[in-house]
Write a protein that holds these residues in place. Sequence first.
Motif, PDB file in Angstrom:
ATOM      1  N   LEU A  40       0.829  -1.209   0.000  1.00 42.37           N
ATOM      2  CA  LEU A  40       0.000   0.000   0.000  1.00 42.37           C
ATOM      3  C   LEU A  40       0.865   1.261   0.000  1.00 42.37           C
ATOM      4  O   LEU A  40       0.560   2.227  -0.697  1.00 42.37           O
ATOM      5  CB  LEU A  40      -0.946   0.008   1.198  1.00 42.37           C
ATOM      6  CG  LEU A  40      -2.199  -0.832   1.054  1.00 42.37           C
ATOM      7  CD1 LEU A  40      -2.908  -0.989   2.396  1.00 42.37           C
ATOM      8  CD2 LEU A  40      -3.145  -0.231   0.029  1.00 42.37           C
ATOM      9  N   ALA A  41       1.944   1.254   0.769  1.00 36.50           N
ATOM     10  CA  ALA A  41       2.845   2.414   0.802  1.00 36.50           C
ATOM     11  C   ALA A  41       3.464   2.656  -0.571  1.00 36.50           C
ATOM     12  O   ALA A  41       3.546   3.799  -1.038  1.00 36.50           O
ATOM     13  CB  ALA A  41       3.928   2.208   1.860  1.00 36.50           C
ATOM     14  N   GLU A  42       3.896   1.582  -1.236  1.00 40.39           N
ATOM     15  CA  GLU A  42       4.466   1.707  -2.578  1.00 40.39           C
ATOM     16  C   GLU A  42       3.419   2.208  -3.573  1.00 40.39           C
ATOM     17  O   GLU A  42       3.698   3.053  -4.415  1.00 40.39           O
ATOM     18  CB  GLU A  42       5.040   0.370  -3.036  1.00 40.39           C
ATOM     19  CG  GLU A  42       6.285  -0.038  -2.280  1.00 40.39           C
ATOM     20  CD  GLU A  42       6.753  -1.449  -2.596  1.00 40.39           C
ATOM     21  OE1 GLU A  42       6.095  -2.149  -3.409  1.00 40.39           O
ATOM     22  OE2 GLU A  42       7.770  -1.860  -2.027  1.00 40.39           O
ATOM     23  N   LEU A  43       2.207   1.695  -3.451  1.00 39.48           N
ATOM     24  CA  LEU A  43       1.121   2.137  -4.327  1.00 39.48           C
ATOM     25  C   LEU A  43       0.847   3.627  -4.124  1.00 39.48           C
ATOM     26  O   LEU A  43       0.735   4.379  -5.091  1.00 39.48           O
ATOM     27  CB  LEU A  43      -0.146   1.324  -4.065  1.00 39.48           C
ATOM     28  CG  LEU A  43      -1.408   1.810  -4.784  1.00 39.48           C
ATOM     29  CD1 LEU A  43      -1.241   1.726  -6.298  1.00 39.48           C
ATOM     30  CD2 LEU A  43      -2.616   1.010  -4.319  1.00 39.48           C
ATOM     31  N   ALA A  90      -4.546   4.338 -14.158  1.00 38.80           N
ATOM     32  CA  ALA A  90      -3.145   4.059 -14.460  1.00 38.80           C
ATOM     33  C   ALA A  90      -3.006   3.298 -15.770  1.00 38.80           C
ATOM     34  O   ALA A  90      -2.123   3.593 -16.580  1.00 38.80           O
ATOM     35  CB  ALA A  90      -2.503   3.285 -13.311  1.00 38.80           C
ATOM     36  N   ALA A  91      -3.880   2.339 -16.012  1.00 38.78           N
ATOM     37  CA  ALA A  91      -3.827   1.563 -17.254  1.00 38.78           C
ATOM     38  C   ALA A  91      -4.163   2.443 -18.455  1.00 38.78           C
ATOM     39  O   ALA A  91      -3.583   2.281 -19.536  1.00 38.78           O
ATOM     40  CB  ALA A  91      -4.779   0.378 -17.180  1.00 38.78           C
ATOM     41  N   ALA A  92      -5.067   3.386 -18.258  1.00 44.29           N
ATOM     42  CA  ALA A  92      -5.508   4.236 -19.364  1.00 44.29           C
ATOM     43  C   ALA A  92      -4.424   5.197 -19.846  1.00 44.29           C
ATOM     44  O   ALA A  92      -4.437   5.600 -21.002  1.00 44.29           O
ATOM     45  CB  ALA A  92      -6.750   5.023 -18.957  1.00 44.29           C
ATOM     46  N   VAL A  93      -3.483   5.554 -18.991  1.00 47.84           N
ATOM     47  CA  VAL A  93      -2.455   6.514 -19.404  1.00 47.84           C
ATOM     48  C   VAL A  93      -1.232   5.838 -20.007  1.00 47.84           C
ATOM     49  O   VAL A  93      -0.272   6.516 -20.367  1.00 47.84           O
ATOM     50  CB  VAL A  93      -2.043   7.468 -18.254  1.00 47.84           C
ATOM     51  CG1 VAL A  93      -3.219   8.322 -17.834  1.00 47.84           C
ATOM     52  CG2 VAL A  93      -1.450   6.715 -17.087  1.00 47.84           C
ATOM     53  N   GLY A  94      -1.270   4.532 -20.110  1.00 45.05           N
ATOM     54  CA  GLY A  94      -0.208   3.824 -20.818  1.00 45.05           C
ATOM     55  C   GLY A  94       1.005   3.510 -19.965  1.00 45.05           C
ATOM     56  O   GLY A  94       0.904   3.262 -18.773  1.00 45.05           O
ATOM     57  N   VAL A  96       3.461   5.132 -18.666  1.00 48.50           N
ATOM     58  CA  VAL A  96       3.768   5.922 -17.473  1.00 48.50           C
ATOM     59  C   VAL A  96       2.957   5.446 -16.265  1.00 48.50           C
ATOM     60  O   VAL A  96       3.398   5.551 -15.125  1.00 48.50           O
ATOM     61  CB  VAL A  96       3.567   7.436 -17.734  1.00 48.50           C
ATOM     62  CG1 VAL A  96       2.102   7.782 -17.875  1.00 48.50           C
ATOM     63  CG2 VAL A  96       4.220   8.267 -16.660  1.00 48.50           C
ATOM     64  N   GLY A  97       1.784   4.900 -16.490  1.00 43.73           N
ATOM     65  CA  GLY A  97       0.932   4.423 -15.403  1.00 43.73           C
ATOM     66  C   GLY A  97       1.078   2.952 -15.091  1.00 43.73           C
ATOM     67  O   GLY A  97       0.512   2.471 -14.105  1.00 43.73           O
ATOM     68  N   GLU A 102       0.104  -2.019 -11.891  1.00 45.12           N
ATOM     69  CA  GLU A 102       0.615  -3.279 -11.348  1.00 45.12           C
ATOM     70  C   GLU A 102       0.573  -3.278  -9.821  1.00 45.12           C
ATOM     71  O   GLU A 102       0.215  -4.286  -9.203  1.00 45.12           O
ATOM     72  CB  GLU A 102       2.033  -3.532 -11.857  1.00 45.12           C
ATOM     73  CG  GLU A 102       2.093  -3.858 -13.339  1.00 45.12           C
ATOM     74  CD  GLU A 102       3.516  -3.929 -13.891  1.00 45.12           C
ATOM     75  OE1 GLU A 102       4.486  -3.667 -13.149  1.00 45.12           O
ATOM     76  OE2 GLU A 102       3.648  -4.244 -15.087  1.00 45.12           O
ATOM     77  N   ALA A 103       0.928  -2.153  -9.212  1.00 44.25           N
ATOM     78  CA  ALA A 103       0.892  -2.063  -7.749  1.00 44.25           C
ATOM     79  C   ALA A 103      -0.533  -2.202  -7.224  1.00 44.25           C
ATOM     80  O   ALA A 103      -0.776  -2.889  -6.224  1.00 44.25           O
ATOM     81  CB  ALA A 103       1.513  -0.747  -7.293  1.00 44.25           C
ATOM     82  N   ALA A 104      -1.491  -1.551  -7.891  1.00 45.35           N
ATOM     83  CA  ALA A 104      -2.891  -1.659  -7.476  1.00 45.35           C
ATOM     84  C   ALA A 104      -3.390  -3.092  -7.612  1.00 45.35           C
ATOM     85  O   ALA A 104      -4.072  -3.611  -6.720  1.00 45.35           O
ATOM     86  CB  ALA A 104      -3.765  -0.710  -8.300  1.00 45.35           C
ATOM     87  N   ASN A 105      -3.032  -3.744  -8.705  1.00 41.93           N
ATOM     88  CA  ASN A 105      -3.444  -5.135  -8.896  1.00 41.93           C
ATOM     89  C   ASN A 105      -2.789  -6.059  -7.872  1.00 41.93           C
ATOM     90  O   ASN A 105      -3.415  -7.013  -7.402  1.00 41.93           O
ATOM     91  CB  ASN A 105      -3.130  -5.593 -10.320  1.00 41.93           C
ATOM     92  CG  ASN A 105      -4.091  -4.975 -11.320  1.00 41.93           C
ATOM     93  OD1 ASN A 105      -5.268  -4.788 -11.043  1.00 41.93           O
ATOM     94  ND2 ASN A 105      -3.582  -4.627 -12.488  1.00 41.93           N
TER      95      ASN A 105
END
Length: 114
Positions: A40-43, A90-94, A96-97, A102-105
Amino acid sequence: MSGNSYHFGDSVSMHGGSGNTGIVKNGGSGETDPALRLALAELLEGVRELREQLPAPSAQLIDDSLPVLAADAAPAQERHRALMAVAAIAAAVGAVGQPVAEAANRVLQMLGGQ
């Protein structure tokens, strides 16, 4: 064994007829899991960095999600919704996101897809 009492999980007591609030949380929770806290901290770090690069509407969705993600004990449904919103943005911005997605998943998987 008369007189012994055991209780596992949440306990709710109501005294009186109205205005009662509160719940005693007795069940184990992944919230104290050090691996989950680290994930969570990394996310959160990644989300804050990504937010600076987003258009205003997406940044607003991130702003709405951050308090839920940063909370020590957010309700599972709210946390899931916030994680899904962050992952989608994050996925929508390509590229850079991608690290944030990946962290959220990863956090979603750790929470068992709640």
